[in-house]
Design a protein around this motif. Structure first.
Motif, PDB file in Angstrom:
ATOM      1  N   GLY A   1     -26.689 -35.540 -63.894  1.00 30.90           N
ATOM      2  CA  GLY A   1     -27.224 -36.883 -63.660  1.00 30.90           C
ATOM      3  C   GLY A   1     -26.100 -37.916 -63.613  1.00 30.90           C
ATOM      4  N   TRP A   2     -25.154 -37.802 -64.542  1.00 32.44           N
ATOM      5  CA  TRP A   2     -23.997 -38.713 -64.561  1.00 32.44           C
ATOM      6  C   TRP A   2     -23.197 -38.576 -63.264  1.00 32.44           C
ATOM      7  N   ALA A   3     -23.003 -37.331 -62.827  1.00 29.15           N
ATOM      8  CA  ALA A   3     -22.198 -37.097 -61.611  1.00 29.15           C
ATOM      9  C   ALA A   3     -22.839 -37.766 -60.390  1.00 29.15           C
ATOM     10  N   PHE A   4     -24.165 -37.682 -60.279  1.00 30.22           N
ATOM     11  CA  PHE A   4     -24.821 -38.342 -59.141  1.00 30.22           C
ATOM     12  C   PHE A   4     -24.555 -39.851 -59.180  1.00 30.22           C
ATOM     13  N   GLY A   5     -24.432 -40.417 -60.389  1.00 27.47           N
ATOM     14  CA  GLY A   5     -24.146 -41.848 -60.537  1.00 27.47           C
ATOM     15  C   GLY A   5     -22.714 -42.211 -60.158  1.00 27.47           C
ATOM     16  N   GLN A   6     -21.826 -41.227 -60.060  1.00 23.47           N
ATOM     17  CA  GLN A   6     -20.420 -41.496 -59.718  1.00 23.47           C
ATOM     18  C   GLN A   6     -20.177 -41.557 -58.211  1.00 23.47           C
ATOM     19  N   LEU A   7     -21.193 -41.135 -57.435  1.00 24.73           N
ATOM     20  CA  LEU A   7     -20.987 -41.062 -55.980  1.00 24.73           C
ATOM     21  C   LEU A   7     -20.781 -42.453 -55.407  1.00 24.73           C
ATOM     22  N   GLU A   8     -19.844 -42.525 -54.487  1.00 30.80           N
ATOM     23  CA  GLU A   8     -19.605 -43.809 -53.830  1.00 30.80           C
ATOM     24  C   GLU A   8     -20.021 -43.698 -52.379  1.00 30.80           C
ATOM     25  N   GLY A   9     -19.619 -44.662 -51.549  1.00 32.68           N
ATOM     26  CA  GLY A   9     -20.072 -44.733 -50.158  1.00 32.68           C
ATOM     27  C   GLY A   9     -19.695 -43.529 -49.314  1.00 32.68           C
ATOM     28  N   GLU A  10     -18.451 -43.024 -49.486  1.00 32.09           N
ATOM     29  CA  GLU A  10     -17.938 -41.989 -48.585  1.00 32.09           C
ATOM     30  C   GLU A  10     -18.731 -40.669 -48.697  1.00 32.09           C
ATOM     31  N   ARG A  11     -19.249 -40.194 -47.578  1.00 28.34           N
ATOM     32  CA  ARG A  11     -20.018 -38.942 -47.540  1.00 28.34           C
ATOM     33  C   ARG A  11     -19.578 -38.157 -46.317  1.00 28.34           C
ATOM     34  N   SER A  12     -19.649 -36.841 -46.431  1.00 27.67           N
ATOM     35  CA  SER A  12     -19.289 -36.008 -45.286  1.00 27.67           C
ATOM     36  C   SER A  12     -20.315 -36.180 -44.159  1.00 27.67           C
ATOM     37  N   PRO A  13     -19.848 -36.443 -42.930  1.00 27.26           N
ATOM     38  CA  PRO A  13     -20.795 -36.606 -41.826  1.00 27.26           C
ATOM     39  C   PRO A  13     -21.183 -35.265 -41.187  1.00 27.26           C
ATOM     40  N   ILE A  14     -20.487 -34.167 -41.563  1.00 27.19           N
ATOM     41  CA  ILE A  14     -20.693 -32.894 -40.839  1.00 27.19           C
ATOM     42  C   ILE A  14     -21.704 -32.012 -41.582  1.00 27.19           C
ATOM     43  N   PRO A  15     -22.842 -31.686 -40.937  1.00 28.78           N
ATOM     44  CA  PRO A  15     -23.814 -30.808 -41.609  1.00 28.78           C
ATOM     45  C   PRO A  15     -23.149 -29.495 -42.065  1.00 28.78           C
ATOM     46  N   VAL A  16     -23.573 -29.015 -43.210  1.00 31.71           N
ATOM     47  CA  VAL A  16     -22.925 -27.841 -43.803  1.00 31.71           C
ATOM     48  C   VAL A  16     -23.071 -26.613 -42.912  1.00 31.71           C
ATOM     49  N   ASP A  17     -24.247 -26.440 -42.254  1.00 33.46           N
ATOM     50  CA  ASP A  17     -24.387 -25.239 -41.412  1.00 33.46           C
ATOM     51  C   ASP A  17     -23.433 -25.273 -40.217  1.00 33.46           C
ATOM     52  N   GLU A  18     -23.116 -26.495 -39.737  1.00 33.91           N
ATOM     53  CA  GLU A  18     -22.140 -26.607 -38.628  1.00 33.91           C
ATOM     54  C   GLU A  18     -20.739 -26.231 -39.109  1.00 33.91           C
ATOM     55  N   ALA A  19     -20.362 -26.752 -40.262  1.00 36.95           N
ATOM     56  CA  ALA A  19     -19.008 -26.498 -40.792  1.00 36.95           C
ATOM     57  C   ALA A  19     -18.830 -25.013 -41.101  1.00 36.95           C
ATOM     58  N   ILE A  20     -19.871 -24.391 -41.659  1.00 35.46           N
ATOM     59  CA  ILE A  20     -19.742 -23.008 -42.117  1.00 35.46           C
ATOM     60  C   ILE A  20     -19.731 -22.025 -40.939  1.00 35.46           C
ATOM     61  N   ALA A  21     -20.198 -22.492 -39.772  1.00 37.80           N
ATOM     62  CA  ALA A  21     -20.186 -21.631 -38.578  1.00 37.80           C
ATOM     63  C   ALA A  21     -18.778 -21.507 -37.989  1.00 37.80           C
ATOM     64  N   LYS A  22     -17.850 -22.379 -38.425  1.00 37.39           N
ATOM     65  CA  LYS A  22     -16.456 -22.304 -37.948  1.00 37.39           C
ATOM     66  C   LYS A  22     -15.748 -21.166 -38.674  1.00 37.39           C
ATOM     67  N   PRO A  23     -14.614 -20.692 -38.103  1.00 37.16           N
ATOM     68  CA  PRO A  23     -13.850 -19.672 -38.825  1.00 37.16           C
ATOM     69  C   PRO A  23     -13.394 -20.198 -40.194  1.00 37.16           C
ATOM     70  N   LEU A  24     -13.331 -19.289 -41.140  1.00 37.05           N
ATOM     71  CA  LEU A  24     -13.013 -19.667 -42.523  1.00 37.05           C
ATOM     72  C   LEU A  24     -11.714 -20.482 -42.635  1.00 37.05           C
ATOM     73  N   ASN A  25     -10.725 -20.157 -41.794  1.00 37.79           N
ATOM     74  CA  ASN A  25      -9.448 -20.885 -41.911  1.00 37.79           C
ATOM     75  C   ASN A  25      -9.532 -22.325 -41.384  1.00 37.79           C
ATOM     76  N   GLU A  26     -10.724 -22.720 -40.890  1.00 37.48           N
ATOM     77  CA  GLU A  26     -10.907 -24.122 -40.466  1.00 37.48           C
ATOM     78  C   GLU A  26     -11.807 -24.899 -41.437  1.00 37.48           C
ATOM     79  N   TRP A  27     -12.265 -24.227 -42.502  1.00 37.49           N
ATOM     80  CA  TRP A  27     -13.226 -24.899 -43.395  1.00 37.49           C
ATOM     81  C   TRP A  27     -12.602 -26.092 -44.133  1.00 37.49           C
ATOM     82  N   GLN A  28     -11.333 -25.924 -44.574  1.00 41.18           N
ATOM     83  CA  GLN A  28     -10.722 -26.985 -45.372  1.00 41.18           C
ATOM     84  C   GLN A  28     -10.719 -28.282 -44.558  1.00 41.18           C
ATOM     85  N   GLY A  29     -11.218 -29.350 -45.095  1.00 36.28           N
ATOM     86  CA  GLY A  29     -11.255 -30.617 -44.342  1.00 36.28           C
ATOM     87  C   GLY A  29     -12.537 -30.807 -43.537  1.00 36.28           C
TER      88      GLY A  29
END
Ligand SMILES: C[C@](O)(CO)[C@H](O)COP(=O)(O)OP(=O)(O)OC[C@H]1O[C@@H](n2ccc(N)nc2=O)[C@H](O)[C@@H]1O
Ligand SMILES: Nc1ncnc2c1ncn2[C@@H]1O[C@H](COP(=O)(O)OP(=O)(O)OP(=O)(O)O)[C@@H](O)[C@H]1O
Length: 274
Positions: free
Chosen positions: A178-206
């Motif tokens: 609950g505390w961690a959810f309160g720490q979230l700020e504006g910046e959020r990843s714009p890329i859906p997780v299923d899209e990112a995970i469909a890339k080769p593993l060596n491209e996941w970072q970032g």
């Protein structure tokens, strides 16, 4: 009967909007870590509903009545469960972003539900397990799965990591979700997780990002340090799990980690099946 509730890590974790019920919609892939598990023994006894739980291993995971295993039993009371004496040996670090309590609760719920005098069908079980916690429904499936909604809308996914090694490092701090959810700020990843995970593993970072990683590393210096040290081991991919503080790295070979490299942390290495 002995159960082995296992840990999970999150591959990517986007926190979408806050919902009218106060929870957040999320977008993540849950990955079971079967090599890191608790041990939960259930002794079924004659007689009506009653349960006891003993927690061993010198681990503090709060009051017994609040334990998710006892809460699972209480949820099943209307369905006439057998009396049961339970013993839990904690091996999964507590409050670590690894879903240990959620796994214990979900495994206990599923096992006891099967032994109730009044039938607990799949639909009812799905409702009850979500009452235990947002991470709990995943543990009924316990396969790599895309999780949406609070985490209960699950779809199996294939992830290209069979044979990879997972180095899991938990600094000695507890993080309240609950505390961690309160720490979230504006910046959020714009890329859906299923899209990112469909890339080769060596491209996941970032690309495959956990929205908690930056704010939790800013708030907890030990997490920032573990992330920096993990990066120096040159994993194929590394990230914070859940709301932290655990950090994991994926390696094509058994990771070489000098003795004392993650001083004071809980460290485990397991080979992944998926
Ligand atoms: C961060 C994750 O571990 C990612 O897998 C989960 O989303 C957290 O799941 P969990 O620990 O089972 O969380 P719960 O026990 O259901 O909720 C604890 C607290 O976290 C916040 N919470 C949790 C899950 C969610 N989808 N939205 C939230 O806002 C709420 O403040 C809630 O009161
Ligand atoms: N069986 C259990 N094992 C561990 N903690 C439990 C258990 N039951 C209840 N708890 C409570 O839940 C809190 C969170 O523990 P847990 O280890 O599940 O956190 P977590 O891994 O961060 O969870 P998640 O990743 O689901 O947010 C603990 O501080 C403890 O008070």
């Amino acid at each position: 009967m002995t159960l082995y509730p296992n840990a999970k890590v999150n591959l990517g974790l986007r926190v979408l909007g806050e919902r009218p019920d106060g929870y957040h919609d999320i977008d993540t892939v849950f990955l079971p870590v079967v090599g890191l598990h608790d041990v939960l023994t259930l002794h079924l006894l004659p007689g009506g509903p009653a349960c006891t739980l003993e927690v061993g291993g010198g681990v503090d995971c709060g009051a017994v009545r609040d334990n998710l295993i006892v809460r699972a039993y209480e949820l099943l009371r209307p369905y006439a469960p057998p009396a049961v004496r339970m013993e839990l040996r904690k091996q999964i670090p507590v409050g670590a972003g690894l879903g240990g309590g959620s796994a214990d609760g979900a495994f206990a719920l599923a096992a006891i539900a099967q032994r109730c005098q009044r039938a607990v069908g799949a639909g009812l079980l799905a409702e009850l397990v979500l009452e235990l916690g947002s991470d709990c429904p995943f543990f009924l499936l316990n396969r790599p799965a895309l999780g949406r909604g609070r985490g209960e809308r699950l779809r199996s996914v294939s992830v290209p990591i069979a044979g990879f090694w997972l180095l899991l490092v938990t600094p000695p701090v507890h993080v309240s979700t609950g505390w961690a959810f309160g720490q979230l700020e504006g910046e959020r990843s714009p890329i859906p997780v299923d899209e990112a995970i469909a890339k080769p593993l060596n491209e996941w970072q970032g690309l495959l990002l956990n929205d908690f990683q930056c704010p939790i590393a800013r708030a907890i210096p030990q997490v920032a340090e573990v992330l920096e040290r993990m990066a120096t081991l040159a994993p194929s991919y590394y990230a914070l799990s859940g709301s932290g503080p655990s950090v994991y790295g994926l390696f094509p070979q058994h990771p070489e980690c000098p003795e004392g490299f993650f001083s004071g942390c809980h460290v485990s290495v397991t080979q992944l099946a998926w």
